[in-house]
Design an enzyme around this catalytic site. Structure first.
Site, PDB file in Angstrom:
ATOM      1  N   ASP A  44      26.289 -25.686  17.667  1.00  0.00           N
ATOM      2  CA  ASP A  44      27.525 -24.901  17.742  1.00  0.00           C
ATOM      3  C   ASP A  44      27.215 -23.446  18.009  1.00  0.00           C
ATOM      4  O   ASP A  44      27.933 -22.759  18.708  1.00  0.00           O
ATOM      5  CB  ASP A  44      28.306 -24.980  16.424  1.00  0.00           C
ATOM      6  CG  ASP A  44      29.113 -26.254  16.365  1.00  0.00           C
ATOM      7  OD1 ASP A  44      28.878 -27.111  17.236  1.00  0.00           O
ATOM      8  OD2 ASP A  44      29.938 -26.385  15.459  1.00  0.00           O
ATOM      9  N   ASP A  88      57.014   2.863  33.894  1.00  0.00           N
ATOM     10  CA  ASP A  88      56.386   4.150  33.620  1.00  0.00           C
ATOM     11  C   ASP A  88      57.311   5.090  32.854  1.00  0.00           C
ATOM     12  O   ASP A  88      56.882   5.829  32.003  1.00  0.00           O
ATOM     13  CB  ASP A  88      55.885   4.801  34.917  1.00  0.00           C
ATOM     14  CG  ASP A  88      56.940   4.838  36.006  1.00  0.00           C
ATOM     15  OD1 ASP A  88      58.108   4.515  35.715  1.00  0.00           O
ATOM     16  OD2 ASP A  88      56.598   5.180  37.147  1.00  0.00           O
ATOM     17  N   ASP A 114      57.085  -2.271  39.564  1.00  0.00           N
ATOM     18  CA  ASP A 114      57.667  -1.101  40.196  1.00  0.00           C
ATOM     19  C   ASP A 114      57.112  -0.995  41.598  1.00  0.00           C
ATOM     20  O   ASP A 114      55.999  -1.445  41.857  1.00  0.00           O
ATOM     21  CB  ASP A 114      57.236   0.172  39.461  1.00  0.00           C
ATOM     22  CG  ASP A 114      57.905   0.291  38.120  1.00  0.00           C
ATOM     23  OD1 ASP A 114      59.005  -0.263  37.981  1.00  0.00           O
ATOM     24  OD2 ASP A 114      57.321   0.913  37.224  1.00  0.00           O
ATOM     25  N   ASN A 133      31.760 -32.082  16.294  1.00  0.00           N
ATOM     26  CA  ASN A 133      32.098 -32.402  14.916  1.00  0.00           C
ATOM     27  C   ASN A 133      32.543 -33.849  14.778  1.00  0.00           C
ATOM     28  O   ASN A 133      32.155 -34.546  13.839  1.00  0.00           O
ATOM     29  CB  ASN A 133      33.209 -31.480  14.416  1.00  0.00           C
ATOM     30  CG  ASN A 133      32.725 -30.046  14.306  1.00  0.00           C
ATOM     31  OD1 ASN A 133      31.541 -29.779  14.487  1.00  0.00           O
ATOM     32  ND2 ASN A 133      33.633 -29.138  14.039  1.00  0.00           N
TER      33      ASN A 133
HETATM   34 MG    MG Z   1      59.644   7.039  40.045  1.00  0.00          MG
END
Ligand code: MG
Ligand code: ADP
Length: 857
Positions: free
Chosen positions: A696, A598, A324, A664
């Protein structure tokens, strides 16, 4: 008494409250009496459950069983050591998971919703859990209804009650009493229920029930709170299962080969099981959760509140940030710059208002701004700017609001881009509409040309322009149709305000481009305003960068839009619904989209986006509910910080996996190849478990503390479809694992050739130290440790030093020698072990050097 059957006045009386709300003291008392307004749901995992989890692993259980067996046949010390190691392992696991659980809990409580109440005559935001019966609550579009309310005022109020009734169509609410004794919930049109969503309009209501007493509490249906596994966790869980199967097969084979070579069956069994325990990366998914949860905790400090854990991981893959404009890229601190009216304004008959006063009157009446106790304004920043401006003007009169009380309204919505209020005006009615200038064009009866030109000019300077029009009516319009209220208006004037870009935004946008992320601006504002701001902050950089309006977008077919979407950098005058189209089109182009929002209508787009980002300050409850992440400071720059942190965490999880799986693999090669090459198995079960625990354990976890690498935001996002196990990772695990096996077995072979009785201790030491060297070398994928320095991840340095100390203790402390069947190494032998184990470190450093020199070419 049923609240829906009663009139508002009866309800006020019953709950001993009034329109001005409860007194603060009374609210506090009632909170004690009625308890918090929350639904009691499933809480996090209990401590007991967490501890039990540590032992509920099949392989651990088998190991414990085997230990018991060995006690029975008389090898008590080994069994005890095994037990101790298993318990230590469990403690480390528990502490980590507990921390992660706490971090997640803290995040959850931080995103708890608020409610706007009126107490002692003033409006105030409180946490929704503090509401009590009798409280007066104000609702507006985007709110999550915080408790069960009996509405006594409702303006075009529409509520979506799907969470309660399953009906997804929003219900229009009114305030009259209902005659029917017991209508279904969906028909109780004068009630608003906890957990439902305000889609439209504005209302006030009296809290009649809170917490578990609400309808939502009664059906005890928690809001959708499924704690989903992250994609990475899922992938690791599947991978872990396949790997476990492989390991079990290898261990079974090993057991067979060992027996054939005439090893002791019980010890062989313990060896095979220990190897399985060590090599099965059962902790991987848990470690991922821990890394994500702790990462999320760090992000909060930078104002990014994670609502869904997978977001931490997916942030690193974002390729598009659609943001926005207002409040995110700009400061949302608007100040009026221009007050403009045409020469001629049609004034209402029989008033002494001048044309300036008429515009000021419109500005003073048409808004929903409120003042709280401290005198700060609450509400939409656009309206706050307008109100602040009006109240500074000389001809503004304090009593306008009481002289022209509001009789009706059509609330603002970002699709219409205007709002209307209707006021008593003598014995007639004054209708005031304010909004975007082109939106006025449809409704204004006057010649629009010069007005639009002026609006356009102002917009070119990056200003937001609001136009005002009015009309006088003899009676209130009956239908609540915006079209009736907002037609045949006379233009009064327009006001333009600036909203400067936020400070850090320009840098953040430059960072986007470096990091292979395309920033896009989406706004309801005029295209010229949008263009001016987008150019200023650097979103529009090239000739080919396009600006498109909502109308143009609506005229494109989905296919056409998809073709163009990647060249569009600014969307202006769009409606929130179109955000969904933008996300969809980008995702069709295989982009990984972060989208901010929003308003209540942004929710679907946020849900659809790969990362839906809600505004913490201006965001509505509905948007927050739909989001993956909340920007606590509404700042665009925070998104980039979160992306950086997301990339760091992803990298570190990858480093952890690289480290553990390589270790491992090294252990498996060592144990498995020995009998195949005709050597005795070099390590005892406790050695295997020990190496697994100490290497580990601490160093592995310390890798997660690795700071962000310098080039993290200079490289493109990682492809989410490629997964974490790309070829490079597999190749690395492959060759380093084999190399560890080779140096261990080489040590064993030479020591045995030289008839050195300490060969077992030497192999044990080489295996353990080489893994530590590996941990140091893989801190970066390309940068040499000598450049990074040991201080930049002191946790790891410390962990390595501590682990070396432990290893030395096991070799040199007599008591531990007995437990671990080790022998003290002479300094020459120790020197050889050190030199041999450092091969791994140097080899990986050379691998990085090759990578670096390739990158230069
Ligand atoms: Mg607005
Ligand atoms: P943005 O995406 O920038 O937040 P909005 O959807 O809030 O845009 O606003 C779009 C347009 O609607 C604005 O350019 C303005 O002309 C008009 N507008 C914004 N807020 C209001 C309001 N409170 N009342 C009337 N009109 C408004």
């Amino acid at each position: 008494m049923n609240y829906h059957n009663a009139t508002p006045d009866e309800v006020f009386k019953k709950l001993t409250t009034q329109k001005n709300g409860l007194a603060h003291e009374e609210a506090r008392k009632r909170l004690e009496e009625y308890g918090a307004n929350e639904l009691e749901g499933k809480s996090g995992k209990s401590i007991g459950r967490l501890i039990l989890n540590q032992f509920l692993d099949v392989m651990i259980l088998i190991l414990l069983a085997a230990a018991v067996v060995s006690v029975l046949v008389g090898e008590a010390t080994d069994a005890i050591v095994i037990l101790v190691i298993v318990v230590l392992n469990a403690i480390i696991g528990f502490v980590q998971e507990y921390r992660a659980e706490k971090a997640i809990e803290a995040l959850r409580s931080m995103s708890a919703p608020e409610a706007l109440v009126r107490r002692d005559g003033t409006e105030k935001k409180v946490e929704a859990i503090d509401l009590v019966p009798g409280d007066v609550v104000l609702l507006e579009a985007g709110n999550l209804v915080p408790a069960d309310l009996r509405l006594y005022e409702a303006a075009s109020l529409k509520i979506e009650e799907a969470a309660l009734t399953g009906e997804s169509e929003a219900v229009t609410k009114k305030t009259e009493a209902i005659a029917d004794e017991d209508p279904p919930l969906g028909d109780r049109f004068n009630m608003a229920y906890k957990g439902t969503l305000v889609k439209d309009g504005r209302a006030e209501g009296i809290v009649v029930a809170t917490g578990m007493k609400t309808e939502m509490g009664r059906i005890a249906q928690m809001l959708d709170e499924s704690d989903s596994e992250t994609p990475l966790q899922k992938r690791l869980a599947t991978f872990g299962k396949q790997l476990s199967l492989g390991v079990v097969v290898i261990c079974a084979l090993l057991y067979g080969v060992g027996l054939l070579r005439g090893e002791d069956p019980l010890r062989m069994l313990l060896t095979a099981i220990s190897l399985a325990v060590a090599a099965i990366p059962e902790a991987l998914p848990a470690v991922v959760t821990i890394a994500l949860a702790l990462g999320a905790k760090r992000m909060v400090k930078q104002n990014a509140l994670i609502r869904q854990l997978p977001a931490v991981e997916t942030l690193g893959s974002v390729t598009y940030v659609c943001s926005d404009k207002t409040g995110t890229i700009t400061q949302n601190q608007m100040t009026v710059q221009e007050f403009w009216q045409p020469e001629e304004v049609a004034l209402p008959e029989a008033t002494e208002l001048t044309k300036e006063q008429l515009l000021l009157l419109c500005m003073a009446l048409n808004h929903d701004v409120k003042k709280d106790e401290e005198g700060t304004y609450l509400g939409d920043p656009t309206e706050i700017a307008l109100v602040e401006y009006v109240r500074q003007q000389e001809s503004y009169q304090e009593d306008w609001a009481t002289q022209y009380p509001r009789a009706d309204e059509v609330p603002f919505d970002s699709t219409r881009k205007r709002m209307t209020t209707i006021h008593e005006f003598g014995d007639r009615y004054l209708v005031i509409t304010k909004g975007a200038s082109e939106a006025m064009d449809d409704v204004s009866v006057q010649e629009a040309g010069p007005i639009l030109n002026r609006a356009e000019q102002l917009a070119h300077q990056g200003m937001r322009v609001i136009s005002y029009s009015y009309k006088i009516l003899d009676s209130l319009p009956k239908d609540h149709n915006p079209d009736t209220a907002e037609s045949d208006l006379d233009f009064v004037g327009m006001v333009a305000m600036i909203d400067p870009p936020r400070e850090a935004v320009q840098d953040a946008i430059a960072e986007c481009f470096d990091a292979g992320i395309t920033p896009v601006m989406i706004t309801g504002d005029h295209p010229a305003t949008a263009k001016a701001i987008a150019t200023r902050v650097g979103i529009l950089r090239k000739e080919s960068d396009k600006v498109i309006t909502g109308k143009e977008l609506a005229n494109l077919s989905p296919e056409q839009f998809e073709q163009e979407v990647e060249s569009i950098k600014v969307y202006a005058r769009v409606s929130p619904e179109q955000k969904l189209n933008i996300v969809t089109a980008l995702q069709k182009r295989h982009q990984f989209v972060a989208m901010t929002g929003d308003g209540v209508n942004d929710a679907p787009a946020l849900k659809k986006a790969n990362i839906g980002i809600a505004m913490g300050i201006t965001g509505t409850d509905v948007t927050k509910e739909a989001s993956h992440m909340i920007l606590l400071d509404d700042n665009f720059a925070t998104i980039l910080k979160a992306v950086r942190e997301g990339r760091r965490i992803y990298d570190n999880i990858r480093k952890f996996i690289k480290y553990t799986l390589t270790s491992n693999a090294g252990e498996i090669w060592t144990i498995f190849l020995a009998p195949v090459l005709g050597l005795p198995i070099p390590l005892l079960p406790i050695h295997i478990l020990w190496v697994n625990l100490v290497t580990d354990g601490l160093p592995g976890l310390a890798l997660a503390a690795e700071p962000v690498e310098k080039n993290t935001m200079k490289r493109p996002p990682h492809n989410p479809r490629a997964g974490i196990f790309d070829r490079a990772l597999t190749v690395h695990i492959g060759w380093v694992g084999v190399l560890i096996g080779v140096i261990c077995l080489g040590t064993q072979y030479l020591a045995m050739e030289l008839d050195n009785p300490k060969w077992r201790t030497m192999v044990f030491t080489v295996l353990s130290l080489s893994q530590l060297g590996h941990a140091l070398a893989i801190r970066s994928g390309t940068v040499s440790l000598f450049r990074q320095g040991l201080g930049s991840n002191w946790q790891l340095t410390l962990a390595v030093a501590f682990t070396i100390a432990l290893q030395l203790a096991v070799i040199y402390v007599p008591f531990l020698q007995d437990l671990f069947h080790t022998k003290a190494l002479a300094w020459q032998e120790m020197g050889i072990c050190l030199a041999v184990s450092s091969i791994i470190f140097w080899a990986v450093e050379i691998e990085k050097w090759i990578k670096r020199s390739r990158a230069v070419i």
